[in-house]
Design a protein around this motif. Sequence first.
Motif, PDB file in Angstrom:
ATOM      1  N   LEU A 182      43.952  44.796  50.914  1.00 46.54           N
ATOM      2  CA  LEU A 182      45.281  44.311  50.572  1.00 46.54           C
ATOM      3  C   LEU A 182      46.211  45.496  50.374  1.00 46.54           C
ATOM      4  CD1 LEU A 182      44.375  41.576  47.889  1.00 46.54           C
ATOM      5  CD2 LEU A 182      44.518  41.313  50.386  1.00 46.54           C
ATOM      6  N   SER A 183      47.476  45.310  50.715  1.00 45.60           N
ATOM      7  CA  SER A 183      48.466  46.358  50.440  1.00 45.60           C
ATOM      8  C   SER A 183      49.838  45.739  50.207  1.00 45.60           C
ATOM      9  CB  SER A 183      48.534  47.380  51.586  1.00 45.60           C
ATOM     10  OG  SER A 183      49.122  46.819  52.732  1.00 45.60           O
ATOM     11  N   LEU A 184      50.746  46.544  49.645  1.00 44.35           N
ATOM     12  CA  LEU A 184      52.113  46.139  49.288  1.00 44.35           C
ATOM     13  C   LEU A 184      52.136  44.992  48.278  1.00 44.35           C
ATOM     14  CD1 LEU A 184      54.021  46.257  52.725  1.00 44.35           C
ATOM     15  CD2 LEU A 184      54.056  47.962  50.893  1.00 44.35           C
ATOM     16  N   MET A 185      51.064  44.827  47.535  1.00 43.87           N
ATOM     17  CA  MET A 185      50.983  43.711  46.596  1.00 43.87           C
ATOM     18  C   MET A 185      51.979  43.829  45.449  1.00 43.87           C
ATOM     19  SD  MET A 185      48.734  41.577  47.772  1.00 43.87           S
ATOM     20  CE  MET A 185      48.048  40.610  46.421  1.00 43.87           C
ATOM     21  N   ASP A 186      52.492  45.021  45.213  1.00 46.74           N
ATOM     22  CA  ASP A 186      53.463  45.204  44.134  1.00 46.74           C
ATOM     23  C   ASP A 186      54.889  44.900  44.579  1.00 46.74           C
ATOM     24  OD1 ASP A 186      53.360  47.418  45.868  1.00 46.74           O
ATOM     25  OD2 ASP A 186      54.260  48.737  44.370  1.00 46.74           O
ATOM     26  N   ASP A 187      55.068  44.575  45.853  1.00 47.22           N
ATOM     27  CA  ASP A 187      56.420  44.439  46.389  1.00 47.22           C
ATOM     28  C   ASP A 187      56.715  42.999  46.791  1.00 47.22           C
ATOM     29  OD1 ASP A 187      58.924  45.405  47.040  1.00 47.22           O
ATOM     30  OD2 ASP A 187      58.173  46.973  48.370  1.00 47.22           O
ATOM     31  N   SER A 188      58.013  42.707  46.964  1.00 46.27           N
ATOM     32  CA  SER A 188      58.467  41.375  47.362  1.00 46.27           C
ATOM     33  C   SER A 188      59.726  41.504  48.202  1.00 46.27           C
ATOM     34  CB  SER A 188      58.762  40.505  46.129  1.00 46.27           C
ATOM     35  OG  SER A 188      57.593  40.218  45.391  1.00 46.27           O
ATOM     36  N   TRP A 189      60.151  40.382  48.738  1.00 45.34           N
ATOM     37  CA  TRP A 189      61.454  40.320  49.419  1.00 45.34           C
ATOM     38  C   TRP A 189      62.502  40.029  48.338  1.00 45.34           C
ATOM     39  CZ3 TRP A 189      60.892  41.911  54.286  1.00 45.34           C
ATOM     40  CH2 TRP A 189      59.659  41.703  54.926  1.00 45.34           C
ATOM     41  N   TRP A 190      62.792  41.088  47.581  1.00 40.46           N
ATOM     42  CA  TRP A 190      63.584  40.949  46.360  1.00 40.46           C
ATOM     43  C   TRP A 190      65.053  40.595  46.630  1.00 40.46           C
ATOM     44  CZ3 TRP A 190      60.253  40.950  42.553  1.00 40.46           C
ATOM     45  CH2 TRP A 190      59.172  41.836  42.524  1.00 40.46           C
ATOM     46  N   GLY A 191      65.697  40.116  45.584  1.00 41.58           N
ATOM     47  CA  GLY A 191      67.138  39.933  45.593  1.00 41.58           C
ATOM     48  C   GLY A 191      67.625  39.559  44.208  1.00 41.58           C
ATOM     49  N   PRO A 192      68.808  40.056  43.800  1.00 36.71           N
ATOM     50  CA  PRO A 192      69.367  39.667  42.493  1.00 36.71           C
ATOM     51  C   PRO A 192      69.524  38.148  42.423  1.00 36.71           C
ATOM     52  CG  PRO A 192      70.597  41.503  43.441  1.00 36.71           C
ATOM     53  CD  PRO A 192      69.695  40.989  44.521  1.00 36.71           C
TER      54      PRO A 192
ATOM     55  N   LYS B  49      55.722  40.171  49.585  1.00 38.37           N
ATOM     56  CA  LYS B  49      55.525  40.763  50.911  1.00 38.37           C
ATOM     57  C   LYS B  49      54.193  41.511  51.041  1.00 38.37           C
ATOM     58  CE  LYS B  49      59.020  43.621  51.507  1.00 38.37           C
ATOM     59  NZ  LYS B  49      59.761  44.768  52.094  1.00 38.37           N
ATOM     60  N   GLY B  50      53.357  41.460  50.027  1.00 37.75           N
ATOM     61  CA  GLY B  50      52.044  42.091  50.112  1.00 37.75           C
ATOM     62  C   GLY B  50      50.979  41.090  50.490  1.00 37.75           C
ATOM     63  N   GLY B  51      49.921  41.582  51.146  1.00 38.08           N
ATOM     64  CA  GLY B  51      48.847  40.682  51.527  1.00 38.08           C
ATOM     65  C   GLY B  51      47.767  41.392  52.314  1.00 38.08           C
ATOM     66  N   ILE B  52      47.123  40.647  53.189  1.00 35.08           N
ATOM     67  CA  ILE B  52      46.007  41.151  53.976  1.00 35.08           C
ATOM     68  C   ILE B  52      46.477  42.244  54.928  1.00 35.08           C
ATOM     69  CG2 ILE B  52      44.297  40.512  55.731  1.00 35.08           C
ATOM     70  CD1 ILE B  52      44.329  37.675  54.468  1.00 35.08           C
ATOM     71  N   VAL B  53      45.778  43.367  54.931  1.00 34.84           N
ATOM     72  CA  VAL B  53      46.100  44.457  55.860  1.00 34.84           C
ATOM     73  C   VAL B  53      45.621  44.052  57.253  1.00 34.84           C
ATOM     74  CG1 VAL B  53      45.656  46.862  56.450  1.00 34.84           C
ATOM     75  CG2 VAL B  53      45.955  46.201  54.054  1.00 34.84           C
ATOM     76  N   THR B  54      46.518  44.187  58.236  1.00 33.98           N
ATOM     77  CA  THR B  54      46.189  43.825  59.613  1.00 33.98           C
ATOM     78  C   THR B  54      46.520  44.974  60.557  1.00 33.98           C
ATOM     79  OG1 THR B  54      48.366  42.826  59.940  1.00 33.98           O
ATOM     80  CG2 THR B  54      46.584  41.368  59.236  1.00 33.98           C
ATOM     81  N   ASP B  55      45.964  44.887  61.768  1.00 33.47           N
ATOM     82  CA  ASP B  55      46.266  45.903  62.776  1.00 33.47           C
ATOM     83  C   ASP B  55      47.316  45.371  63.745  1.00 33.47           C
ATOM     84  OD1 ASP B  55      44.916  44.143  64.452  1.00 33.47           O
ATOM     85  OD2 ASP B  55      43.212  45.474  64.806  1.00 33.47           O
ATOM     86  N   ALA B  56      47.516  46.068  64.851  1.00 35.65           N
ATOM     87  CA  ALA B  56      48.540  45.695  65.815  1.00 35.65           C
ATOM     88  C   ALA B  56      48.234  44.378  66.519  1.00 35.65           C
ATOM     89  CB  ALA B  56      48.713  46.810  66.848  1.00 35.65           C
ATOM     90  N   LYS B  57      46.997  43.894  66.429  1.00 33.73           N
ATOM     91  CA  LYS B  57      46.618  42.610  67.009  1.00 33.73           C
ATOM     92  C   LYS B  57      46.551  41.507  65.958  1.00 33.73           C
ATOM     93  CE  LYS B  57      44.029  44.663  70.853  1.00 33.73           C
ATOM     94  NZ  LYS B  57      42.716  44.719  71.559  1.00 33.73           N
ATOM     95  N   ALA B  58      47.046  41.799  64.757  1.00 34.44           N
ATOM     96  CA  ALA B  58      47.057  40.851  63.627  1.00 34.44           C
ATOM     97  C   ALA B  58      45.664  40.561  63.097  1.00 34.44           C
ATOM     98  CB  ALA B  58      47.774  39.550  63.994  1.00 34.44           C
TER      99      ALA B  58
ATOM    100  N   TRP C 115      42.356  36.529  61.359  1.00 34.65           N
ATOM    101  CA  TRP C 115      43.676  37.082  61.662  1.00 34.65           C
ATOM    102  C   TRP C 115      44.642  36.631  60.560  1.00 34.65           C
ATOM    103  CZ3 TRP C 115      40.041  35.821  65.111  1.00 34.65           C
ATOM    104  CH2 TRP C 115      39.854  36.607  66.251  1.00 34.65           C
ATOM    105  N   ALA C 116      45.761  37.349  60.401  1.00 36.30           N
ATOM    106  CA  ALA C 116      46.752  36.967  59.377  1.00 36.30           C
ATOM    107  C   ALA C 116      48.149  37.312  59.849  1.00 36.30           C
ATOM    108  CB  ALA C 116      46.457  37.659  58.047  1.00 36.30           C
ATOM    109  N   ALA C 117      49.123  36.515  59.411  1.00 36.66           N
ATOM    110  CA  ALA C 117      50.523  36.734  59.774  1.00 36.66           C
ATOM    111  C   ALA C 117      51.424  36.176  58.680  1.00 36.66           C
ATOM    112  CB  ALA C 117      50.836  36.065  61.116  1.00 36.66           C
ATOM    113  N   GLY C 118      52.696  36.589  58.712  1.00 30.85           N
ATOM    114  CA  GLY C 118      53.651  36.127  57.711  1.00 30.85           C
ATOM    115  C   GLY C 118      53.389  36.762  56.362  1.00 30.85           C
ATOM    116  N   ASN C 119      53.817  36.099  55.292  1.00 29.32           N
ATOM    117  CA  ASN C 119      53.729  36.679  53.955  1.00 29.32           C
ATOM    118  C   ASN C 119      52.313  36.698  53.386  1.00 29.32           C
ATOM    119  OD1 ASN C 119      56.415  37.232  53.987  1.00 29.32           O
ATOM    120  ND2 ASN C 119      57.012  35.652  52.525  1.00 29.32           N
ATOM    121  N   ALA C 120      51.354  36.161  54.119  1.00 32.17           N
ATOM    122  CA  ALA C 120      49.953  36.324  53.720  1.00 32.17           C
ATOM    123  C   ALA C 120      49.413  37.669  54.156  1.00 32.17           C
ATOM    124  CB  ALA C 120      49.101  35.210  54.328  1.00 32.17           C
ATOM    125  N   SER C 121      50.168  38.376  54.988  1.00 32.23           N
ATOM    126  CA  SER C 121      49.768  39.702  55.471  1.00 32.23           C
ATOM    127  C   SER C 121      50.711  40.756  54.920  1.00 32.23           C
ATOM    128  CB  SER C 121      49.792  39.735  57.001  1.00 32.23           C
ATOM    129  OG  SER C 121      51.109  39.541  57.495  1.00 32.23           O
TER     130      SER C 121
END
Length: 583
Positions: free
Chosen positions: A339-349, A522-531, A545-551
């Motif tokens: 997993l990576s970017l688990m501390d981050d989100s698509w933030w906004g005020p 925006k954090g989730g399963i780490v994927t490669d160029a083929k998802a 495989w994973a895509a979207g906000n699960a990745s």
Amino acid sequence: ITLRTSIHPTMGRLPLKFGSTRNAQVLASIPEKHLDEYDVVVVGSGAAGMTAALAAKKRGLSVVVVEKSKYFGGSTARSGGGVWIPNNSVILSAGVPDSPEQAATYLSQVVGPDVPIERQQAFLEQGPKMLDFVMDNSPLRFRYMKHYSDYYPDLPGGLDIGRSLEPVQVDANLLGTEKHKLHPPYIPFPPTIVMYSNDYKWLNLACINMKGIATSVKCAMGALKAAIRGQKPLTMGEGLAAGLRLGLMDAQVPVIHSSPLVDLVQDGDAVSGVVIEQNGVRSTIRARKGVVIGSGGFEHNAEMRNEYQQQPINTQWTVGSNSNTGDGIRAGAKVGAALSLMDDSWWGPTIPVPGKPFFCLSERSLPGGLFVNKHGKRFVNESSPYCEVVHIMYEQDRSDDGSEIPTWLVVDQNYRNRYVFKDVPGRFPISKFWYESGVVKKAKTLQELAQQIKVPEDALQATVARFNGHAKSGVDEDFGRGNNMYDRYFSDPAVKPNPCLAPLEKGPFYAFKMAPGDLGTKGGIVTDAKARALRADGTVIKGLWAAGNASSAVMGRSYAGAGATIGPAMTFGYIAANDIADS
């Protein structure tokens, strides 16, 4: 349904199968057979999941979509429906001067070294192909969001006229009985208007701007025309989700609702199916070739947010789908996915209205408003990309003993007279519930307002006086607000010399509480160029495989432009399906 070729030059008329309500109702009446084994099992019916399912089916594979919610569409249906895909056929036909090289330069500048170049290249190369595929295999058509700037237009490769798309309206009647399963939007719009995301900036100015008035009339006429034709138009995220669902209906891909993912099935080290739960009963669906996780983020999972993300954090500040509790991410981690970017989100005020948080897109950028911290001081360019604003809120909150959260948006009566705030026209009162819940304060003077929001009176007065000077000169000497076209997108062209800056002079004054909300994690399963899902050592987990906000997001910790969530989600769903078919 006939569309002008100016929308997409290769499509003059939609296929007959999508061309009438009668034909769509016939499709909707075809029984969906739920089997216990498929080539591909897709978890989640948002943009990532439905695109993956459609692509897999068109490659000749048997597919099922399992969806936790009673609705389809997820956070996609709740969104503005923007799709950021550089160098695609729609924007090129509209005359946008994009190129693969320019797009690659810009994306690398935005995301930096955190995202492997191979994933960036995969997104840029496959995104335009995905878009054409979706238009060839669903009723979806897209329109260029004219002049909606990239979020960092001054970076090399950035475009101040933008690269973003949004779906052309889709008739809800085409869904037949499925229309009742479409996820409701984040902000419902009255049936008397047909509104696109690109209209939003002008509707905010409808009280004082001729183009704003004309846009209001256009939106009303669109609804009237649709009513005369017996249509129920869907735009933005609802339109996008509905169009993808229609594609699945035509391809006879079943969607099983109210079936949360419980676990992944493994044969040795390979993923070979899913365990779902329906009405308290667990069952297994086998996947002969692969499972695609497209189940969204974990924004509504308090335990996960407290484990991975910085404080303060609250599941009541997000506008993501309520069903997004990280089920797919946790299942992936259980079988060894990194997993990576688990501390981050698509933030906004976000104004933390109890039960109905309001994500501030335009309100913070309109002239006559400024952000202050608990010291009564500005600390950010309020018009910066929303994700960046919250990053700065958190960074300074950590370094300054919690001074930036909550933040307050301070405006005057002139601002309130001129602009729509959320859905409240200028001069109309803000909801009483907002006052009662403490998310807005009102006072005759700045001194009284400072007392109400508990900031130093002299500091707030000094901050406003300095800001007023910047507004009159047209130059924000502190944070450069209004220096690029993204800053100016949600501004007021009638305000001179800088359309982002106006003095706060006319009482009463208002302060709106701002929390670090988000559109989703925006954090989730780490994927490669083929998802493909990867372990911590970089090896591939066969069958997953994973895509979207699960990745983990290809945008890294940044945000390239409007639709930089949905565009990559659809693209990597498409990539995943094709990789499964090729394997």
